[in-house]
Scaffold this motif. Structure first.
Motif, PDB file in Angstrom:
ATOM      1  N   LYS A 148       0.831  -1.212   0.000  1.00  0.00           N
ATOM      2  CA  LYS A 148       0.000   0.000   0.000  1.00  0.00           C
ATOM      3  C   LYS A 148       0.867   1.265   0.000  1.00  0.00           C
ATOM      4  O   LYS A 148       0.631   2.197  -0.778  1.00  0.00           O
ATOM      5  CB  LYS A 148      -0.915  -0.015   1.225  1.00  0.00           C
ATOM      6  CG  LYS A 148      -1.868   1.163   1.303  1.00  0.00           C
ATOM      7  CD  LYS A 148      -2.763   1.058   2.534  1.00  0.00           C
ATOM      8  CE  LYS A 148      -3.686   2.273   2.631  1.00  0.00           C
ATOM      9  NZ  LYS A 148      -4.532   2.199   3.865  1.00  0.00           N
ATOM     10  N   GLU A 161       1.596   4.071  -3.319  1.00  0.00           N
ATOM     11  CA  GLU A 161       1.375   5.513  -3.205  1.00  0.00           C
ATOM     12  C   GLU A 161       2.602   6.304  -3.665  1.00  0.00           C
ATOM     13  O   GLU A 161       2.482   7.318  -4.353  1.00  0.00           O
ATOM     14  CB  GLU A 161       1.039   5.871  -1.754  1.00  0.00           C
ATOM     15  CG  GLU A 161      -0.315   5.351  -1.275  1.00  0.00           C
ATOM     16  CD  GLU A 161      -1.468   6.026  -1.986  1.00  0.00           C
ATOM     17  OE1 GLU A 161      -1.401   7.253  -2.187  1.00  0.00           O
ATOM     18  OE2 GLU A 161      -2.422   5.323  -2.378  1.00  0.00           O
ATOM     19  N   HIS A 217       3.169   6.251  -7.483  1.00  0.00           N
ATOM     20  CA  HIS A 217       2.293   7.124  -8.266  1.00  0.00           C
ATOM     21  C   HIS A 217       2.933   8.473  -8.571  1.00  0.00           C
ATOM     22  O   HIS A 217       2.493   9.181  -9.475  1.00  0.00           O
ATOM     23  CB  HIS A 217       0.956   7.307  -7.547  1.00  0.00           C
ATOM     24  CG  HIS A 217       0.076   6.101  -7.640  1.00  0.00           C
ATOM     25  ND1 HIS A 217      -1.076   5.932  -6.895  1.00  0.00           N
ATOM     26  CD2 HIS A 217       0.185   4.976  -8.404  1.00  0.00           C
ATOM     27  CE1 HIS A 217      -1.628   4.776  -7.192  1.00  0.00           C
ATOM     28  NE2 HIS A 217      -0.878   4.180  -8.106  1.00  0.00           N
ATOM     29  N   TYR A 218       3.975   8.853  -7.841  1.00  0.00           N
ATOM     30  CA  TYR A 218       4.730  10.055  -8.205  1.00  0.00           C
ATOM     31  C   TYR A 218       5.387   9.887  -9.570  1.00  0.00           C
ATOM     32  O   TYR A 218       5.650  10.862 -10.276  1.00  0.00           O
ATOM     33  CB  TYR A 218       5.835  10.323  -7.174  1.00  0.00           C
ATOM     34  CG  TYR A 218       5.363  10.828  -5.834  1.00  0.00           C
ATOM     35  CD1 TYR A 218       4.358  11.787  -5.718  1.00  0.00           C
ATOM     36  CD2 TYR A 218       5.947  10.357  -4.664  1.00  0.00           C
ATOM     37  CE1 TYR A 218       3.951  12.260  -4.480  1.00  0.00           C
ATOM     38  CE2 TYR A 218       5.551  10.820  -3.416  1.00  0.00           C
ATOM     39  CZ  TYR A 218       4.547  11.772  -3.329  1.00  0.00           C
ATOM     40  OH  TYR A 218       4.147  12.236  -2.108  1.00  0.00           O
ATOM     41  N   VAL A 274       5.406   5.784   4.065  1.00  0.00           N
ATOM     42  CA  VAL A 274       4.258   6.613   4.465  1.00  0.00           C
ATOM     43  C   VAL A 274       4.747   7.987   4.933  1.00  0.00           C
ATOM     44  O   VAL A 274       4.184   9.027   4.565  1.00  0.00           O
ATOM     45  CB  VAL A 274       3.443   5.920   5.576  1.00  0.00           C
ATOM     46  CG1 VAL A 274       2.425   6.880   6.187  1.00  0.00           C
ATOM     47  CG2 VAL A 274       2.739   4.683   5.033  1.00  0.00           C
ATOM     48  N   LYS A 300       5.966  10.073   1.894  1.00  0.00           N
ATOM     49  CA  LYS A 300       4.864  10.654   1.109  1.00  0.00           C
ATOM     50  C   LYS A 300       4.229  11.833   1.846  1.00  0.00           C
ATOM     51  O   LYS A 300       3.869  12.857   1.230  1.00  0.00           O
ATOM     52  CB  LYS A 300       3.804   9.601   0.803  1.00  0.00           C
ATOM     53  CG  LYS A 300       2.716  10.122  -0.133  1.00  0.00           C
ATOM     54  CD  LYS A 300       1.761   9.041  -0.561  1.00  0.00           C
ATOM     55  CE  LYS A 300       0.839   9.575  -1.665  1.00  0.00           C
ATOM     56  NZ  LYS A 300       0.074  10.764  -1.267  1.00  0.00           N
ATOM     57  N   ASP A 308       4.139  15.423   0.073  1.00  0.00           N
ATOM     58  CA  ASP A 308       2.836  16.043  -0.165  1.00  0.00           C
ATOM     59  C   ASP A 308       2.721  17.377   0.564  1.00  0.00           C
ATOM     60  O   ASP A 308       2.102  18.322   0.056  1.00  0.00           O
ATOM     61  CB  ASP A 308       1.717  15.103   0.282  1.00  0.00           C
ATOM     62  CG  ASP A 308       1.546  13.917  -0.662  1.00  0.00           C
ATOM     63  OD1 ASP A 308       2.186  13.922  -1.739  1.00  0.00           O
ATOM     64  OD2 ASP A 308       0.790  12.994  -0.324  1.00  0.00           O
TER      65      ASP A 308
END
Length: 729
Positions: free
Chosen positions: A192, A196, A199-200, A498, A501, A505
């Motif tokens: 997971k 994520e 996806h960058y 996590v 990201k 972000d």
């Protein structure tokens, strides 16, 4: 008793290799013969059921009871065609081994006869006695219920007449009591988190898999010689034994010609492994005499762990057929290399990209660096936990012994990759990113040549080394379940991704361009995790001092290292990723401390028994013969001449007396120390007492036993010696 030693030596010396019946088909044709793989599923299941099962395997979709019933029926038909009569839930409790209870397919038919049935209920769930397995107090004897539940992502397989169903094992109250359940959760968490981050770079990525390729080292010893060594039989290692005059100093065993009897064993093992779907590829002599290695092609991590557990069981079975015993203990022999199980770990996407491999474009290389640096950050933040994940009473003998990685976790990257990271650290974000008109972003990141895969040097002293397109976790022990290390590593990387990201972000929300934000965070991480990077000699005393200065975990006491599972950082990491709760971690540590104590306790008991029933009686008997000789010399020669001629024997008599006295006194002291330690209620404190007090006594007593072995007449020594154990093949 010495007659037994010489009888088994002679028998071992005369042993011949077995003739192996090689299948007429090529390996690709009989590969997976006894596995209910997708090919068999497609053949034996209705198309809609096959599709539902494939969805469960690939995406974790739930299976209802109706589908489970049809899957069970198809499995039964396939298995019965192979002569199968029983089934078992095959799981991995906290014993480092596997467990299974076999049930027949038979049920009453209501007419006085029987019929063969296998329902979805039996496939999906069973109820083993949870209190009879290590559980750290989660299950008491009066609270025995536990559940084993089918893991559809790992194929069912057949061994002999039994259908084996890989399962998780949990308590009635929901806590995991095995290695597979938290491993699956850790793999889900890293999937997971990695998706994520992917996806960058590629929005099409839907899944990230963790891959594992293990390298299984082991010793082979003749079965007769093994049986004549009670210490090997009961503890897996030799508690005494002087080094042979020749061991591995000539470096002539590594990659040497495989002995014919061993080659027959390897051939038989490989055929059976391939039939069970284990993709074994490499076999060779290892460094120590009678030490060997077997390695497969890498696989998805959960399946690779299952295959390693199955292979270790198969090795023991096949070795017996060939008159061998396989030793998986990390340090069965003193003075020669121990055995490890290097874990080659990497991440890959469902689009076919290896995330630990460099690319051909600057953006692909940024993705590569992103995952490498986040892995380094995870290892840095949790270096003590990763050490705890591979630590055991048996692996403690191997780590740091100038043959294996030290008990300090660090990472070797090699010159090329280190140069890239240093360049990124020393450059500003503006220097690394420049606008290039219609071509968009240009990244000033040194192009990493495709030759990197073969161009990264090797550092055998590094516990966690980058080797081109993967990281090699070399500190894992040969006897261990790989899942322990993989749970900690994948969960730590998931937590780190996590966090990465979240930081990226946050910068993007403030208006920073995406690529610039990624580089900014990566540069910060490169600086932060620099203490974990070490390309030098991990065996050196200088490194131990340097590692301490860097703030790395340098603890060497096995019971204290287990504490790393219960630090606030570890608990937060495991709970935030959904891998394990604090209650599960506390229970597992209770099991670890108790297991450590029991292993040292067994070794102490075995050593005490051997001392009183083998070593001291034999030494005393030889001493008596020497004394008799001294008296007889006096009856033949004049007193002064007899004294001169008997001087050497008198010196030996004295040495034997000194060694046996020391041995007997310290065995008695060890017994008293055990009595004191056994009264300690806390499993942790008891393990510490065994580590600090009793374990050192084993080595002290051994020193004097090994000295006696050099003195006592070889014809009287009852236990097979190192030269026989290591050089008779």
């Amino acid at each position: 008793m010495s007659e037994l030693r010489f009888n088994v030596v002679e028998k071992a010396f005369r042993a011949k290799p077995l003739e192996i019946a090689v299948p007429s088909e090529r390996p690709a044709e009989y590969f997976g013969k006894y596995v209910f793989n997708r090919e068999k599923m497609f053949k034996y299941l209705p198309a809609p059921v096959y599709a539902r099962l494939a969805d469960a395997m690939d995406n974790g979709a739930a299976l209802d009871r109706e589908v489970a019933d049809q899957v069970a029926e198809g499995m039964k038909r396939w298995a019965m065609e192979l002569g199968v009569t029983h089934y078992t839930h095959w799981f991995q409790p906290l014993t480092e081994g596997t467990a299974e209870k076999h049930d027949a397919f038979i049920e009453h038919d209501g007419k006085g006869g029987m019929l063969e049935e296998f329902s979805g209920k039996l496939l999906v769930q069973q109820e083993p006695d949870a209190s009879s397995f290590p559980n750290g107090g989660i299950r008491n004897t009066f609270e025995a219920r536990g559940y084993s539940a089918w893991d559809p992502s790992s194929p069912v397989f057949v061994v002999d007449d039994t259908l084996c169903i890989p399962t998780v094992f949990i308590a009635y109250t929901g806590e995991s009591l095995d290695y597979k359940a938290p491993l699956l959760k850790a793999l889900s968490a890293v999937n997971k988190a990695a998706v994520e981050v992917c996806h960058y770079f590629d929005p099409e990525v839907k899944k990230v898999m963790a891959y594992l390729g293990w390298e299984q080292e082991y010793f082979l010893v003749d079965a007769g010689l093994y049986a004549a060594r009670p210490d090997l039989l009961l503890t897996g290692r030799t508690l005494m034994g002087h080094e042979a005059s020749k061991n591995q100093q000539l470096e002539d065993h590594y990659f040497g010609a495989i002995p014919t009897r061993v080659a027959a064993f390897m051939k038989d093992l490989e055929i059976q492994a391939l039939e069970l779907g284990i993709p074994v590829k490499t076999r060779h002599n290892e460094v120590a005499p009678n030490q060997f290695e077997l390695a497969p092609i890498f696989e998805e991590c959960n399946l690779a762990v299952d295959h390693n557990m199955l292979l270790m069981s198969l090795m023991r079975k096949v070795a017996r057929t060939h008159g061998f015993r396989v030793l998986l203990h990390e340090k069965p022999f003193k003075g020669v290399n121990g055995s490890g199980k290097h874990n080659n770990w990497s991440l890959g996407t469902d689009t076919g990209v290896l995330l630990m491999a460099p690319g051909k474009t600057a953006e692909e290389n940024l993705r590569f660096i992103t995952f490498v640096v986040n892995t380094l950050m995870a290892v840095y933040r949790h270096n003590g936990l990763l050490k705890a994940s591979i630590m055991s009473a048996t692996n403690a003998h191997r780590l740091g012994a100038n043959e294996a990685p030290p008990a300090i976790i660090s990472s070797f990257l090699g010159k090329q990759l280190s140069k890239v990271l240093d360049h990124m650290e020393e450059s500003s974000t503006d220097e690394l990113v420049s606008l290039g008109g219609k071509h968009g972003m240009k990244l000033d990141i040194p192009q990493i040549p495709e030759l990197l895969i073969d161009n990264t040097d090797r550092n055998r002293t590094s516990p966690f080394a980058f080797t081109g397109n993967r990281f090699e976790f070399r500190a894992v022990g040969s006897e261990a379940n790989c899942a322990s290390a993989m749970i900690a590593l994948n969960a730590a990387v998931a937590e780190q991704l996590v966090e990465f990201k979240k930081e990226v972000d946050g910068l993007v929300e403030k208006g920073e361009p995406k690529i610039s934000a990624i580089i900014q965070v990566i540069r910060k991480y490169i600086k932060e995790c620099k203490p974990i990077r070490f390309d030098g000699n991990g065996y050196s005393e200088e490194w131990k001092a340097e590692a301490a200065r860097r703030g790395l975990d340098c603890e060497t006491s096995c019971p204290l290292i287990f504490d790393r599972y219960l630090t606030p950082e570890s608990i937060r990491m495991f709970e935030s990723t959904g891998v394990m709760t604090q209650k599960e971690l506390e229970a597992r540590n209770e099991v670890k401390w108790e297991t450590y104590t029991k292993k040292i306790q067994i070794e102490a008991r075995v050593l005490g028994d051997l001392v009183m029933n083998h070593i001291v009686p034999v030494a005393t008997e030889y001493q008596t013969k020497l004394i008799d000789n001294v008296y007889k010399m006096k009856s033949v020669f004049a007193e002064e001449e007899a004294r001169t001629l008997s001087a050497e024997n008198m010196a030996i008599i004295r040495k034997i007396a000194e060694h046996t006295t020391y041995i007997k006194e310290h065995v008695d002291a060890m017994v008293e120390a055990r009595k004191v330690a056994n009264k300690i209620a806390s499993e942790r404190e008891k393990a510490i007492a065994y580590h600090d007090t009793i374990a050192p006594m084993l080595e002290e007593i051994r020193y004097h036993i090994d000295k006696l072995e050099l003195i006592v007449d070889d014809r009287m020594w009852t236990l097979p010696k190192y030269r026989e154990l290591l050089f008779i093949r």
